[in-house]
Write an enzyme that holds these catalytic residues in place. Structure first.
Site, PDB file in Angstrom:
ATOM      1  N   GLY A  36      43.747  60.745  15.720  1.00  0.00           N
ATOM      2  CA  GLY A  36      44.607  61.830  16.184  1.00  0.00           C
ATOM      3  C   GLY A  36      44.588  62.073  17.678  1.00  0.00           C
ATOM      4  O   GLY A  36      44.982  63.156  18.129  1.00  0.00           O
ATOM      5  N   LYS A 166      41.556  66.842  11.837  1.00  0.00           N
ATOM      6  CA  LYS A 166      42.131  66.740  10.492  1.00  0.00           C
ATOM      7  C   LYS A 166      41.330  67.576   9.484  1.00  0.00           C
ATOM      8  O   LYS A 166      41.169  67.190   8.316  1.00  0.00           O
ATOM      9  CB  LYS A 166      42.222  65.272  10.046  1.00  0.00           C
ATOM     10  CG  LYS A 166      43.051  64.412  11.006  1.00  0.00           C
ATOM     11  CD  LYS A 166      43.323  63.027  10.478  1.00  0.00           C
ATOM     12  CE  LYS A 166      44.149  62.235  11.485  1.00  0.00           C
ATOM     13  NZ  LYS A 166      44.486  60.876  11.018  1.00  0.00           N
ATOM     14  N   LEU A 469      37.344  13.647  39.670  1.00  0.00           N
ATOM     15  CA  LEU A 469      37.042  13.350  38.274  1.00  0.00           C
ATOM     16  C   LEU A 469      35.948  12.287  38.151  1.00  0.00           C
ATOM     17  O   LEU A 469      35.688  11.524  39.096  1.00  0.00           O
ATOM     18  CB  LEU A 469      38.296  12.853  37.562  1.00  0.00           C
ATOM     19  CG  LEU A 469      39.440  13.855  37.372  1.00  0.00           C
ATOM     20  CD1 LEU A 469      40.673  13.129  36.855  1.00  0.00           C
ATOM     21  CD2 LEU A 469      39.032  14.982  36.426  1.00  0.00           C
ATOM     22  N   GLY A 471      34.577   8.849  37.458  1.00  0.00           N
ATOM     23  CA  GLY A 471      35.251   7.564  37.597  1.00  0.00           C
ATOM     24  C   GLY A 471      36.206   7.489  38.767  1.00  0.00           C
ATOM     25  O   GLY A 471      36.860   6.453  38.979  1.00  0.00           O
ATOM     26  N   SER A 542      31.915  18.676  40.474  1.00  0.00           N
ATOM     27  CA  SER A 542      32.075  20.083  40.913  1.00  0.00           C
ATOM     28  C   SER A 542      33.471  20.593  40.560  1.00  0.00           C
ATOM     29  O   SER A 542      34.301  20.792  41.439  1.00  0.00           O
ATOM     30  CB  SER A 542      31.787  20.232  42.407  1.00  0.00           C
ATOM     31  OG  SER A 542      32.479  19.296  43.199  1.00  0.00           O
TER      32      SER A 542
END
Length: 634
Positions: A36, A166, A469, A471, A542
């Site tokens: 409420g 209520k 990345l 590789g 990183s």
């Protein structure tokens, strides 16, 4: 006629002046879903007669379309402004509303009850003087009731009304009311909530909201409105606490005027008062208290003023001016409670911008001591904090700041954390105390410094940070660059990702949290090597921009060179010298960058090596050329 119009104008002016001088109470409503809250606020707005005829007409129409009261006016729709809320019948955002009475002005925030909106509730409560916690008399104390009670205790809510709503649905039973009161008192004792007022009510019918009504003659306490009109406003409380004024800006309109402007967060100050500026610790005396209109004989919490001091001392934005008898503390390491507010998890070691009052400093969470289950109050371990999580952590800053424990002063003890890359607010926190080591550990002066070591080596130290990345060829290119530098007589050291994980970082895995810690340690190691006068080369994936920025911030301007070894994923995967991509594709290698863990490419690298178009030897020559252009090597 003119006399009558003058009287009317005088009445209007008097009304506006009296309205201007009213106190302002900020409060929130919270509790479980459908207890409420919105209905209560709607009734307060309705009863305060601040609704225009078109608003009433719109609410009557909306009540027929969306309402839950069988066509009668649904007061909740005055507050639930989002379409999603009206369709679901719940509150999912913080809704702010304004109203006033003859005695006071009010701003009320209706906060959501669902667990996934914990951050919204904390946001709404952060500036509130009081809270109304709604409890459905039929259901009593629920999980969400406990959660919001914990959050109120966490943010130091001083005044709490437990509105047992209520009551009309339990036949206004005093026994039911007393049962809920007793249960909640037990919870309040656990949480340390002290100033609690219990009010039985029916927001829908109006009992004990504005007037007492006749259904609960056994209740002799205040109505909700009577409580709101008389409860102490935080500014009155703050005026009795030690003086604090965070400096917002240095006011220098001309050579003869140098003042320090800001809003007084607590206490009061007068001309002649002795003050201390922190974190520097310098003392002076207040000469004048200046405002746009006039000088003041006294300024108190909540006022924005400019202080002129007797002495010419160095003060900057972010400094805190305190009373000399009870000054703020200073430290750079803390224990704190943090509420995390962002989808991207908090990771220890990741740098965040911390705003504490007007101070802004770089910070990292060094350790999550434990997380708190806000439903059960249980303490649990965790390596990261996800959205809506609450935890007790240790914080490390890049310099000392002035502060008070949050329980003593919310303005100088409460802070927010900001993501340095996106500028998004990601967390809110409360300082508990300074860690002992922040007071006992100091930087030791040494006579042989970085400049002396670099001069002896006849070079300028730097960090060559290779990122890309797996590789991509980072280690290969870095190794070639080091060979060329060594042949030219330079003093170097190569920190390679795989090699470091055999020793310094052998305890770390490949989760996001471990990757952050991996780079933090490497950054600190690189900093020490730069201090030794070396040219340091690092070859690490990183993957996160924020950690590369952290490594950059550890050294001086011009000493960090970001080298992006830019190789398309399909090319790197075809090379796959260690067979890692194949394992990742088979699901044998989790958290692999480029497959199931993100790589955040540099946005403006110092050197961009597109290795799809050049060989390793050519790439190494590009790096050497860049170093010569920056006069790092001859």
């Amino acid at each position: 006629m003119a006399h009558a119009s003058d009287m009317i104008a005088g009445d209007i002016e008097g009304y506006l002046k009296s309205h201007e001088n009213k106190g302002l109470l900020r409060f929130i409503t919270c509790g479980s879903v459908d207890d409420g809250k919105s209905t209560l606020i709607g009734r307060l707005l309705f009863e305060s007669k601040l609704l225009f005829e078109d608003q009433l007409a719109a609410i009557e129409a909306d009540s027929r379309k969306y309402g839950t009261q069988g066509g009668d006016m649904d007061f909740a729709l005055l507050v639930d402004g989002l379409a999603a809320e009206r369709e679901q019948g719940i509150t999912i955002d913080v809704a702010y509303r304004y109203f006033s009475t003859d005695k006071r002005k009010f701003i009320v925030a209706d906060t959501p009850g669902h667990e996934q909106y914990t951050r919204n509730m904390v946001t709404g409560a952060s500036t509130a003087d009081a809270a109304i916690l709604m409890v459905d008399a039929r259901h009593g104390i629920l999980t969400q009731t406990r959660r919001h009670s914990f959050l109120m205790s966490l943010i130091g809510m001083r005044h709490v009304v437990v509105a047992i709503n209520k009551m009309d649905l339990v036949n206004y039973s005093q026994a039911r009311f007393d049962e809920i009161v007793e249960e909640y008192r037990d919870l309040a004792r656990q949480l340390g909530l002290e100033k609690i007022t219990f009010i039985p009510m029916s927001a829908l019918k109006g009992d004990n909201v504005i007037e007492h009504g006749h259904h609960m003659p056994w209740y002799h306490g205040p109505t909700l409105m009577a409580y709101l009109e008389t409860v102490e406003i935080d500014e009155a409380h703050l005026q009795r606490t030690p003086f604090r004024m965070p400096v917002q800006w240095v006011n220098r309109p001309n050579l003869d005027f140098r003042g320090f402007s800001g809003m007084i967060s607590s206490g009061c100050v007068k001309p002649g008062d002795a003050i201390r500026v922190q974190p520097s610790g310098k003392n002076s005396t207040v000469k004048r208290i200046y405002t746009f209109d006039c000088d003041l004989e006294e300024a108190v919490a909540g006022q924005s003023v400019t202080l002129l001091l007797d002495d010419e001392i160095d003060i900057s934005r972010g400094d805190v001016i305190s009373g000399v008898d009870q000054p703020a503390q200073t430290a750079d390491q803390f224990e704190a409670t943090i509420v995390w507010m962002h989808e991207q998890a908090l990771l220890p070691g990741r740098p965040y911008l911390m705003k504490l009052g007007t101070q802004a400093v770089s910070s990292t969470v060094t350790n999550i001591k434990y997380q708190i289950n806000v439903n059960t109050l249980e303490h649990t371990a965790g390596k990261q904090m996800d959205l809506n999580a609450t935890g007790v952590c240790t914080l490390s800053l890049n310099r000392p700041v002035a502060f008070d424990p949050y329980k003593d002063n919310q303005d100088t003890g409460g802070f927010i954390l900001i993501d340095r890359m996106t500028n998004n607010t990601v967390g809110a926190g409360m300082l508990h105390f300074a860690l002992r080591r922040s007071q006992n550990i100091h930087m030791q002066h040494v006579d042989v410094d970085k400049q002396a070591r670099a001069t002896a080596k006849n070079q300028r130290p730097a960090v060559l940070w290779f990122t890309g990345l797996s590789g991509a060829g980072k280690s290969t290119i870095a190794n070639l660059v080091e060979k060329k530098l060594h042949a030219a007589g330079q003093h170097t050291y190569l920190l390679d990702g795989d090699n470091v994980r055999h020793g310094l970082n052998r305890d770390l895995g490949f989760t996001d949290a471990d990757r952050v810690e991996n780079i933090r340690r490497v950054g600190e190691t690189a900093k020490l090597m730069v201090d030794a006068g070396l040219i340091v080369l690092t070859a690490f994936i990183s993957p996160f921009r924020s950690e590369r920025q952290l490594a950059k911030d550890l050294v001086e301007d011009g000493e960090f060179i970001e080298i992006f070894v830019d190789t398309p994923l399909d090319v790197a995967e075809d090379r796959d010298p260690k067979g890692l991509y194949k394992k990742a594709r088979r699901g044998e290698l989790k958290n692999f960058t480029g497959i199931d863990s993100a790589y955040e490419a540099p946005e403006a690298p110092d050197v961009h090596l597109r290795t799809g178009d050049m060989g390793s030897e050519e790439a190494a020559d590009v790096v050497i050329k860049h170093l010569r252009e920056r006069i790092l090597i001859s």
